[in-house]
Write an enzyme that holds these catalytic residues in place. Structure first.
Site, PDB file in Angstrom:
ATOM      1  N   ASN A  13       0.868  -1.172   0.000  1.00 35.27           N
ATOM      2  CA  ASN A  13       0.000   0.000   0.000  1.00 35.27           C
ATOM      3  C   ASN A  13       0.910   1.229   0.000  1.00 35.27           C
ATOM      4  OD1 ASN A  13      -1.826   2.018   0.459  1.00 35.27           O
ATOM      5  ND2 ASN A  13      -2.652   1.160   2.359  1.00 35.27           N
ATOM      6  N   ARG A  95      -2.724  -2.188  -3.244  1.00 35.75           N
ATOM      7  CA  ARG A  95      -3.929  -1.406  -2.986  1.00 35.75           C
ATOM      8  C   ARG A  95      -3.892  -0.168  -3.884  1.00 35.75           C
ATOM      9  NH1 ARG A  95      -5.063   3.127   1.273  1.00 35.75           N
ATOM     10  NH2 ARG A  95      -7.289   3.376   0.905  1.00 35.75           N
ATOM     11  N   HIS A 184     -12.972   3.019   0.338  1.00 34.60           N
ATOM     12  CA  HIS A 184     -12.994   1.971   1.383  1.00 34.60           C
ATOM     13  C   HIS A 184     -13.722   0.710   0.922  1.00 34.60           C
ATOM     14  CE1 HIS A 184     -12.938   5.604   4.320  1.00 34.60           C
ATOM     15  NE2 HIS A 184     -11.715   5.143   4.199  1.00 34.60           N
ATOM     16  N   HIS A 212     -17.481   2.370   7.959  1.00 30.98           N
ATOM     17  CA  HIS A 212     -16.023   2.317   8.134  1.00 30.98           C
ATOM     18  C   HIS A 212     -15.602   3.669   8.684  1.00 30.98           C
ATOM     19  CE1 HIS A 212     -11.806   1.179   7.081  1.00 30.98           C
ATOM     20  NE2 HIS A 212     -11.711   2.495   7.199  1.00 30.98           N
ATOM     21  N   GLY A 216     -10.367   8.645   7.857  1.00 32.50           N
ATOM     22  CA  GLY A 216     -11.395   8.908   6.849  1.00 32.50           C
ATOM     23  C   GLY A 216     -12.572   8.015   7.205  1.00 32.50           C
ATOM     24  N   ARG A 245     -11.452  16.134   7.456  1.00 29.50           N
ATOM     25  CA  ARG A 245     -12.276  16.472   6.281  1.00 29.50           C
ATOM     26  C   ARG A 245     -13.683  16.845   6.712  1.00 29.50           C
ATOM     27  NH1 ARG A 245     -11.036  11.046   3.190  1.00 29.50           N
ATOM     28  NH2 ARG A 245      -9.090  10.818   4.335  1.00 29.50           N
ATOM     29  N   ASP A 287      -7.817  13.331  16.210  1.00 32.70           N
ATOM     30  CA  ASP A 287      -7.791  11.957  16.716  1.00 32.70           C
ATOM     31  C   ASP A 287      -8.985  11.722  17.645  1.00 32.70           C
ATOM     32  OD1 ASP A 287      -7.007   9.728  18.570  1.00 32.70           O
ATOM     33  OD2 ASP A 287      -5.241   9.759  17.271  1.00 32.70           O
ATOM     34  N   GLY A 337     -14.736   2.989  14.690  1.00 35.49           N
ATOM     35  CA  GLY A 337     -15.862   2.053  14.761  1.00 35.49           C
ATOM     36  C   GLY A 337     -15.552   0.825  15.604  1.00 35.49           C
ATOM     37  N   GLU A 338     -14.295   0.373  15.557  1.00 37.35           N
ATOM     38  CA  GLU A 338     -13.930  -0.852  16.285  1.00 37.35           C
ATOM     39  C   GLU A 338     -13.638  -0.598  17.752  1.00 37.35           C
ATOM     40  OE1 GLU A 338     -10.692  -2.855  14.207  1.00 37.35           O
ATOM     41  OE2 GLU A 338     -11.673  -2.412  12.306  1.00 37.35           O
ATOM     42  N   ASN A 339     -13.370   0.671  18.096  1.00 37.23           N
ATOM     43  CA  ASN A 339     -12.888   0.928  19.459  1.00 37.23           C
ATOM     44  C   ASN A 339     -13.717   1.878  20.314  1.00 37.23           C
ATOM     45  OD1 ASN A 339     -10.342  -0.601  19.464  1.00 37.23           O
ATOM     46  ND2 ASN A 339      -9.849   0.765  17.759  1.00 37.23           N
ATOM     47  N   GLU A 389      -8.535  -5.359   5.417  1.00 36.99           N
ATOM     48  CA  GLU A 389      -8.346  -5.042   3.997  1.00 36.99           C
ATOM     49  C   GLU A 389      -7.195  -5.848   3.394  1.00 36.99           C
ATOM     50  OE1 GLU A 389      -8.706  -0.960   5.582  1.00 36.99           O
ATOM     51  OE2 GLU A 389      -9.268  -0.435   3.535  1.00 36.99           O
TER      52      GLU A 389
HETATM   53  P1  AMP Z   1      -7.861   4.229  11.272  1.00 36.14           P
HETATM   54  O1  AMP Z   1      -7.767   5.320  10.247  1.00 36.14           O
HETATM   55  O2  AMP Z   1      -8.842   3.142  10.910  1.00 36.14           O
HETATM   56  O3  AMP Z   1      -6.532   3.689  11.727  1.00 36.14           O
HETATM   57  O4  AMP Z   1      -8.505   4.910  12.581  1.00 36.14           O
HETATM   58  C1  AMP Z   1      -7.882   5.989  13.247  1.00 36.14           C
HETATM   59  C2  AMP Z   1      -8.886   6.599  14.214  1.00 36.14           C
HETATM   60  O5  AMP Z   1      -9.297   5.600  15.171  1.00 36.14           O
HETATM   61  C3  AMP Z   1      -8.304   7.750  15.022  1.00 36.14           C
HETATM   62  O6  AMP Z   1      -9.251   8.816  15.098  1.00 36.14           O
HETATM   63  C4  AMP Z   1      -8.133   7.144  16.396  1.00 36.14           C
HETATM   64  O7  AMP Z   1      -8.242   8.093  17.429  1.00 36.14           O
HETATM   65  C5  AMP Z   1      -9.303   6.183  16.451  1.00 36.14           C
HETATM   66  N1  AMP Z   1      -9.101   5.203  17.530  1.00 36.14           N
HETATM   67  C6  AMP Z   1      -8.142   4.272  17.636  1.00 36.14           C
HETATM   68  N2  AMP Z   1      -8.246   3.633  18.831  1.00 36.14           N
HETATM   69  C7  AMP Z   1      -9.279   4.200  19.498  1.00 36.14           C
HETATM   70  C8  AMP Z   1      -9.885   4.011  20.778  1.00 36.14           C
HETATM   71  N3  AMP Z   1      -9.415   3.118  21.630  1.00 36.14           N
HETATM   72  N4  AMP Z   1     -10.954   4.774  21.116  1.00 36.14           N
HETATM   73  C9  AMP Z   1     -11.416   5.705  20.250  1.00 36.14           C
HETATM   74  N5  AMP Z   1     -10.891   5.944  19.035  1.00 36.14           N
HETATM   75  C10 AMP Z   1      -9.837   5.211  18.660  1.00 36.14           C
END
Ligand code: AMP
Length: 402
Positions: A13, A95, A184, A212, A216, A245, A287, A337-339, A389
């Site tokens: 990538n 990618r 995505h 997702h 982004g 964005r 973040d 979304g995952e965290n 991915e």
């Molecule tokens: P990605 O682009 O998929 O790597 O996601 C990055 C985003 O996920 C950033 O805004 C991070 O702050 C957020 N992120 C990662 N870990 C956590 C967490 N434990 N709680 C909330 N947001 C998170």
């Protein structure tokens, strides 16, 4: 005991100054090696990597090293002593962010395919040129392997005109390709497939909304395994509020900034792409962890950024009940979304009218790589599904193995 390898795919990538790599088993998804070359073209160029869950290793690259030199380092230094793994390599998967209307599936890279990726540069002026640098360097260095391009836009090529067209003169679409393409795609495709498995049905029978949400973010309406609408547009600026964005705005903001404030078009581009979203509202950070920390500490701007992010997301999700009619599940993926359980909790409460009710314990458990159902018994279903991915790219590429 030495590890044995069935098949492996080198997944690449390439960004303009970075090169992310992984060696992935396309059958199991196991990542034998992951790594990143950063600051390419700069004096501080460096590379880091890790085998499986072993400790991370790091090395400076030659000052100003480019993509070719990073790949050379990968081949000569990182791969050294890893004969079993390198002999298992059957393909290289690249990618590619934008394939326009030219590519709707993985493509074996030939000179014509490279020319097609080049043709799509106007839609992804930062990404596609970087991908081409990586592709050209990798094709030279790993010339014995098939190289396959996996496009972020490909999954969305099944969108019908009613969802991909902009309400602008149709000749701008017909003559200049101005339409919505989305992004995505590999992630939406993967988590939609995993959601179907969790629902115990074939993908063709399942309707899901996939969110997702990373730096982004985009939404996708997946009907019977096919994308029929998505929130990103001709570029990844449209749709949801993101890290930096703006997502959907009235396009007249552009005229206002230019005519009334005297901004140049480059400044406008910078404001909307790099200074907006969570960063623009919070004034502090793009973040999501920083935003939620600010929220807990009573920072009003962080609280507003959080509220806007969730409100706009929930409204967008609700709008996908129109193309889908029946929704079998909502899926959260990507870093946020995952965290972020607070975000998911808020979004589900905003969607209560659509039958969603959080299971707080399950929501709390679904973090840090752990997925699962996060809604209560009898509620409309929402899942957390960690995206993968690399696996989609590895599988797409392995299909071309000789
Ligand atoms: P990605 O682009 O998929 O790597 O996601 C990055 C985003 O996920 C950033 O805004 C991070 O702050 C957020 N992120 C990662 N870990 C956590 C967490 N434990 N709680 C909330 N947001 C998170």
């Amino acid at each position: 005991m030495d590890k044995t390898f069935e098949q492996a795919v080198l997944v690449l990538n390439c960004g303009s100054s970075s090169l992310k790599f992984a060696v992935v088993d396309p059958a199991t998804g196991e990542q034998y090696l992951t790594g990143l070359a950063e600051a390419l073209g700069l004096p501080e160029a460096e590379i880091s990597w890790r085998f499986g869950s072993a400790d991370k290793q790091k090395s400076p690259l030659a000052s100003g090293a480019d993509h070719t030199q990073a790949l050379q380092f990968l081949e000569e230094v990182v791969f050294k002593g890893q004969e079993a793994m390198t002999q298992a390599l059957v393909a290289v998967g690249h990618r590619v962010v934008h394939g326009g209307e030219l590519f709707s599936q993985p493509e074996l890279i030939t000179d014509e395919v490279e020319a097609g990726i080049e043709k799509c540069i106007p839609f992804a002026p930062l990404h596609n040129p970087a991908h081409l640098l990586g592709i050209r360097a990798a094709r030279r260095l790993f010339s014995h392997l098939p190289h396959v391009a996996i496009f972020d836009t490909a999954f969305h090529q099944t969108m019908p005109p009613a969802s991909f067209m902009y309400a602008i003169p149709s000749k701008l679409y017909k003559e200049h390709g101005m339409r919505r393409y989305g992004a995505h795609g590999t992630s939406h495709y993967y988590v939609a497939g995993e959601a179907a498995k969790l629902l115990g049905k074939p993908a063709e029978e399942v309707n899901v909304i996939t969110a997702h949400l990373g730096n982004g973010g985009s939404l996708c309406a997946v009907k019977g395994g096919k994308s029929i609408d998505t929130s990103m547009g001709i570029t990844p600026l449209e749709g949801l509020m993101m890290g930096t964005r703006c997502g959907n705005v009235d396009p007249s903001l552009v005229f206002f900034m230019v005519d009334e404030l005297g901004y140049s078009l480059d400044q406008v581009k910078d404001v909307l792409n790099k200074q907006s979203g969570l960063l623009g509202i919070s004034g502090k950070t793009s973040d999501f962890r920083g935003i939620t920390q600010g929220l807990e500490e009573g920072d009003e701007q962080c609280a507003l950024a959080f509220d806007m992010f969730c409100y706009r997301l929930a409204k967008f999700i609700a709008s996908y009940y129109v193309p889908l009619g029946r929704v079998d599940a909502l899926v959260f993926t990507g870093g946020i979304g995952e965290n972020s359980l607070v975000m998911r909790s808020k979004v589900l409460s905003l969607l209560a009218g659509f039958g969603y009710q959080e299971d707080a314990q399950a929501n709390e458990a679904a973090r840090f790589g752990q997925g699962g159902l996060i809604t209560a018994e009898g509620s409309a279903k929402a899942f957390v599904i960690p995206t993968n991915e690399e696996l989609v790219i590895a599988r797409g590429a392995a299909a071309f193995a000789g």
